[in-house]
Scaffold this active site. Structure first.
Site, mmCIF file in Angstrom:
data_model
loop_
_atom_site.group_PDB
_atom_site.id
_atom_site.type_symbol
_atom_site.label_atom_id
_atom_site.label_comp_id
_atom_site.label_asym_id
_atom_site.label_seq_id
_atom_site.Cartn_x
_atom_site.Cartn_y
_atom_site.Cartn_z
ATOM 1 N N GLU A 154 -8.921 -7.564 3.659
ATOM 2 C CA GLU A 154 -8.047 -8.559 3.020
ATOM 3 C C GLU A 154 -7.418 -9.482 4.072
ATOM 4 O OE1 GLU A 154 -5.703 -5.865 0.555
ATOM 5 O OE2 GLU A 154 -7.570 -5.295 -0.440
ATOM 6 N N TYR B 57 0.799 -1.228 0.000
ATOM 7 C CA TYR B 57 0.000 0.000 0.000
ATOM 8 C C TYR B 57 0.835 1.284 0.000
ATOM 9 C CZ TYR B 57 -4.451 -2.380 -0.007
ATOM 10 O OH TYR B 57 -5.542 -3.129 -0.393
#
Ligand code: HEM
Length: 151
Positions: free
Chosen positions: A139, A97
């Site tokens: 996730e 990320y």
């Protein structure tokens, strides 16, 4: 959900979203130039491209579009489920990320130049991480389910 966004941040993101999306293709192109410098990140997309060709190129555009709804998470919920599912299928991990943030935010600046100032970029950074935290949590739950099934 650990982060919250101030009303000022939400207002800034929503006010600037149309301009960013107008230049979405240029921003996306620039983002991928920056992102794919990292071979490990590039490999995630190489694998994904075999599954659904055009999709990776829409990632930045999707982030720009979704950021507009940062204050309407109920609207985003089905999309978040789809994204999290796709990310797990392509082995996206929390440590990826920052790479996308570090590619997208400078790409916005590269393309829009003086039209965006630090306040606008800061607001987009906060909105990105707000969405990222939600995706990362979802996730993690999906990866845990997978691990439990495999055990
Ligand atoms: C806030 C951050 C992010 C948002 C909003 C986002 C959004 C999306 C969306 C909308 C899709 C398409 C889902 C679909 O097929 O319906 C997608 C797919 C994908 N994303 Fe993300 N994403 C984010 C972060 C990341 C990160 C950090 C990575 C890894 C570097 C990543 C890699 C991918 C890959 C590999 C796909 C699959 C592409 C394909 O289907 O061919 N994304 N993402």
């Amino acid at each position: 959900m650990s982060r919250t966004l101030s009303p000022e941040t939400i207002a800034t993101v929503k006010a600037t979203a149309p301009a960013l999306q107008e230049h979405g293709v240029a921003i996306t192109t620039r983002m991928y130039e920056r992102l794919f410098v990292d071979p490990e990140v590039k490999a995630l997309f190489d694998m994904a491209a075999q599954a659904s060709g055009e999709q990776p190129r829409r990632l930045a555009a999707a982030i720009l579009a979704f950021a507009q709804n940062v204050d309407k998470l109920d609207v985003l919920k089905p999309a978040i489920e789809r994204m999290a599912g796709r990310h797990v299928a392509t082995h996206v991990k929390p440590e990826h990320y920052p790479s996308v943030a570090n590619a997208l935010l400078p790409a916005i600046k590269d393309v829009l130049g003086d039209a965006v100032d630090d306040r606008v970029l800061g607001a987009w950074g906060e909105a990105y991480w707000f969405l990222a935290d939600i995706l990362i949590a979802r996730e993690a739950a999906l990866y845990a389910d997978q691990a439990a099934e495999a055990a």
